[in-house]
Design a protein around this motif. Structure first.
Motif, PDB file in Angstrom:
ATOM      1  N   ARG A  41     -19.319  63.730 -14.676  1.00 55.18           N
ATOM      2  CA  ARG A  41     -18.087  63.900 -15.862  1.00 55.18           C
ATOM      3  C   ARG A  41     -17.188  62.667 -15.469  1.00 55.18           C
ATOM      4  O   ARG A  41     -16.559  62.352 -14.143  1.00 55.18           O
ATOM      5  N   PRO A  42     -16.542  62.067 -16.585  1.00 52.41           N
ATOM      6  CA  PRO A  42     -15.428  61.155 -16.237  1.00 52.41           C
ATOM      7  C   PRO A  42     -14.002  62.009 -15.840  1.00 52.41           C
ATOM      8  O   PRO A  42     -13.774  62.925 -16.382  1.00 52.41           O
ATOM      9  N   LYS A  43     -13.295  61.185 -15.150  1.00 52.63           N
ATOM     10  CA  LYS A  43     -11.995  61.962 -14.684  1.00 52.63           C
ATOM     11  C   LYS A  43     -11.017  61.733 -15.945  1.00 52.63           C
ATOM     12  O   LYS A  43     -11.080  60.767 -16.661  1.00 52.63           O
ATOM     13  N   PRO A  44     -10.263  62.641 -16.206  1.00 51.38           N
ATOM     14  CA  PRO A  44      -9.199  62.507 -17.450  1.00 51.38           C
ATOM     15  C   PRO A  44      -8.159  61.507 -17.007  1.00 51.38           C
ATOM     16  O   PRO A  44      -7.809  61.191 -15.916  1.00 51.38           O
ATOM     17  N   MET A  45      -7.838  61.055 -18.140  1.00 49.47           N
ATOM     18  CA  MET A  45      -6.671  59.913 -17.869  1.00 49.47           C
ATOM     19  C   MET A  45      -5.406  60.644 -17.645  1.00 49.47           C
ATOM     20  O   MET A  45      -5.083  61.767 -17.731  1.00 49.47           O
ATOM     21  N   PRO A  46      -4.396  59.838 -16.798  1.00 50.79           N
ATOM     22  CA  PRO A  46      -3.240  60.374 -16.331  1.00 50.79           C
ATOM     23  C   PRO A  46      -2.524  61.008 -17.650  1.00 50.79           C
ATOM     24  O   PRO A  46      -2.290  60.383 -18.542  1.00 50.79           O
TER      25      PRO A  46
ATOM     26  N   GLN B 286      -3.223  63.740 -19.202  1.00 50.78           N
ATOM     27  CA  GLN B 286      -4.222  64.612 -20.024  1.00 50.78           C
ATOM     28  C   GLN B 286      -5.110  65.536 -19.216  1.00 50.78           C
ATOM     29  O   GLN B 286      -5.189  65.229 -18.083  1.00 50.78           O
ATOM     30  N   GLU B 287      -5.126  66.574 -19.835  1.00 51.17           N
ATOM     31  CA  GLU B 287      -5.855  67.635 -18.775  1.00 51.17           C
ATOM     32  C   GLU B 287      -7.335  67.817 -19.578  1.00 51.17           C
ATOM     33  O   GLU B 287      -7.286  67.458 -20.598  1.00 51.17           O
ATOM     34  N   PRO B 288      -8.317  68.289 -18.601  1.00 54.56           N
ATOM     35  CA  PRO B 288      -9.588  68.389 -19.467  1.00 54.56           C
ATOM     36  C   PRO B 288      -9.471  69.643 -20.341  1.00 54.56           C
ATOM     37  O   PRO B 288      -8.733  70.270 -19.971  1.00 54.56           O
ATOM     38  N   GLY B 289     -10.007  69.374 -21.558  1.00 51.43           N
ATOM     39  CA  GLY B 289     -10.265  70.315 -22.407  1.00 51.43           C
ATOM     40  C   GLY B 289      -9.045  70.071 -23.357  1.00 51.43           C
ATOM     41  O   GLY B 289      -8.829  70.810 -24.261  1.00 51.43           O
ATOM     42  N   GLY B 290      -8.237  68.992 -23.474  1.00 52.66           N
ATOM     43  CA  GLY B 290      -7.204  68.757 -24.425  1.00 52.66           C
ATOM     44  C   GLY B 290      -6.103  69.423 -24.249  1.00 52.66           C
ATOM     45  O   GLY B 290      -5.041  69.030 -24.748  1.00 52.66           O
ATOM     46  N   GLY B 291      -5.774  70.211 -23.171  1.00 56.45           N
ATOM     47  CA  GLY B 291      -4.788  71.031 -22.823  1.00 56.45           C
ATOM     48  C   GLY B 291      -3.409  70.060 -22.112  1.00 56.45           C
ATOM     49  O   GLY B 291      -3.614  69.222 -21.721  1.00 56.45           O
ATOM     50  N   THR B 292      -2.455  70.703 -21.993  1.00 51.32           N
ATOM     51  CA  THR B 292      -1.365  69.897 -21.229  1.00 51.32           C
ATOM     52  C   THR B 292      -1.138  70.814 -20.020  1.00 51.32           C
ATOM     53  O   THR B 292      -1.545  72.064 -19.975  1.00 51.32           O
ATOM     54  N   ARG B 293      -0.706  70.244 -18.972  1.00 44.90           N
ATOM     55  CA  ARG B 293      -0.662  71.018 -17.877  1.00 44.90           C
ATOM     56  C   ARG B 293       0.537  72.125 -17.942  1.00 44.90           C
ATOM     57  O   ARG B 293       1.696  71.898 -18.206  1.00 44.90           O
ATOM     58  N   GLN B 294       0.423  73.385 -17.221  1.00 46.87           N
ATOM     59  CA  GLN B 294       1.265  74.310 -17.209  1.00 46.87           C
ATOM     60  C   GLN B 294       2.150  74.192 -16.138  1.00 46.87           C
ATOM     61  O   GLN B 294       2.138  73.559 -15.177  1.00 46.87           O
ATOM     62  N   PRO B 295       3.550  74.743 -16.340  1.00 54.82           N
ATOM     63  CA  PRO B 295       4.443  74.442 -15.276  1.00 54.82           C
ATOM     64  C   PRO B 295       4.147  75.430 -14.053  1.00 54.82           C
ATOM     65  O   PRO B 295       3.429  76.121 -14.053  1.00 54.82           O
ATOM     66  N   ALA B 296       4.783  74.753 -12.843  1.00 54.33           N
ATOM     67  CA  ALA B 296       4.408  75.539 -11.581  1.00 54.33           C
ATOM     68  C   ALA B 296       4.684  76.720 -11.554  1.00 54.33           C
ATOM     69  O   ALA B 296       5.726  77.133 -11.948  1.00 54.33           O
ATOM     70  N   ALA B 297       4.037  77.679 -10.926  1.00 52.94           N
ATOM     71  CA  ALA B 297       4.147  78.922 -10.731  1.00 52.94           C
ATOM     72  C   ALA B 297       5.339  79.142  -9.744  1.00 52.94           C
ATOM     73  O   ALA B 297       5.453  78.514  -8.810  1.00 52.94           O
ATOM     74  N   ARG B 298       6.339  80.199 -10.017  1.00 54.08           N
ATOM     75  CA  ARG B 298       7.311  80.418  -8.670  1.00 54.08           C
ATOM     76  C   ARG B 298       6.800  81.048  -7.715  1.00 54.08           C
ATOM     77  O   ARG B 298       5.680  81.681  -7.621  1.00 54.08           O
ATOM     78  N   ARG B 299       7.371  80.659  -6.509  1.00 56.78           N
ATOM     79  CA  ARG B 299       6.900  81.310  -5.258  1.00 56.78           C
ATOM     80  C   ARG B 299       7.876  82.186  -4.672  1.00 56.78           C
ATOM     81  O   ARG B 299       8.912  81.975  -4.320  1.00 56.78           O
ATOM     82  N   PRO B 300       7.390  83.391  -4.897  1.00 57.86           N
ATOM     83  CA  PRO B 300       8.400  84.435  -4.361  1.00 57.86           C
ATOM     84  C   PRO B 300       8.720  84.467  -2.715  1.00 57.86           C
ATOM     85  O   PRO B 300       9.602  85.005  -2.515  1.00 57.86           O
ATOM     86  N   HIS B 301       8.094  84.140  -2.099  1.00 55.99           N
ATOM     87  CA  HIS B 301       8.047  83.811  -0.740  1.00 55.99           C
ATOM     88  C   HIS B 301       9.205  82.940  -0.250  1.00 55.99           C
ATOM     89  O   HIS B 301       9.656  83.142   0.735  1.00 55.99           O
ATOM     90  N   ALA B 302       9.682  81.967  -1.049  1.00 56.92           N
ATOM     91  CA  ALA B 302      10.647  81.057  -0.738  1.00 56.92           C
ATOM     92  C   ALA B 302      11.897  81.830  -0.838  1.00 56.92           C
ATOM     93  O   ALA B 302      12.829  81.482   0.169  1.00 56.92           O
ATOM     94  N   ALA B 303      12.345  82.625  -1.499  1.00 60.89           N
ATOM     95  CA  ALA B 303      13.475  83.496  -1.608  1.00 60.89           C
ATOM     96  C   ALA B 303      13.617  84.141  -0.180  1.00 60.89           C
ATOM     97  O   ALA B 303      14.733  84.325   0.274  1.00 60.89           O
TER      98      ALA B 303
END
Length: 193
Positions: free
Chosen positions: A7-12, A14-31
């Motif tokens: 499988r070819p690597k996606p272009m910078p 772009q995500e596989p499947g044509g979607g965009t990257r989701q925002p990073a999840a919150r880390r509850p342990h940091a608080a």
């Protein structure tokens, strides 16, 4: 055998499947980590304030250091003449010359706390660090028997003998240790400031 497809690597960007990257999840342990850091900082600040307000000996250490610096000044000045004979005074008072108070003579200290011993002598119950007694090798429990040429029968005798001593000059001590052994020590009394 099973064949794998390359499988070819996606272009910078772009995500596989044509979607965009989701925002990073919150880390509850940091608080929780931030809360612990804040709690530790507040506890350290509280402990430091209590120590400073209770006077952990900072004033004693500063006074001892100041006294030792005065002792160094006396040593650098050398023995020199104690006092030169004064010239005859002019009997006529001059209005511009006001009498100045004579400086108080420097008082000597050993930097130890002593009480009356069971028998003759003064028992050391505390040694100031840094201080002349500590530098000479006195430890808690030692009994001072002779200071210079003066026999010490109690703590008052020790106080009088030290008061008569000249700061910056070496004095021989006879000491009885807690173990029962006797020792000759040399101490250089410091200056009380």
């Amino acid at each position: 055998m099973e064949q794998t497809a390359l499988r070819p690597k996606p272009m910078p960007g772009q995500e596989p499947g044509g979607g965009t990257r989701q925002p990073a999840a919150r880390r509850p342990h940091a608080a929780r980590r931030r809360g612990r850091r804040l709690r530790t900082l507040l506890l350290a600040l509280f402990a430091g304030t209590v120590l400073v307000l209770s006077g952990v000996g900072l004033g004693t250490v500063a006074a001892t250091v100041i006294g030792m610096s005065k002792l160094a000044e006396l040593k650098q000045a050398g023995p020199g003449p104690r006092s030169a004979p004064a010239a005859p005074a002019d009997p006529r008072p001059t209005p511009s010359a006001a009498p100045s108070p004579a400086p108080a003579p420097a008082r000597a200290t050993l930097g130890v706390e002593a009480v009356d011993a069971d028998k003759a002598g003064a028992e050391v119950i505390g040694v100031h660090v840094p201080g002349p007694g500590y530098a000479a090798g006195l430890v808690r429990g030692d009994v001072l028997l002779v200071f210079g040429t003066t026999r010490i029968d109690d703590a008052a005798d020790l106080a009088h003998a030290v008061a008569r001593a000249r700061p910056g000059t070496e004095v021989a001590l006879t000491v009885r240790h807690r173990s029962g052994g006797y020792q000759q020590l040399t101490v250089t009394p410091g200056v009380v400031t």
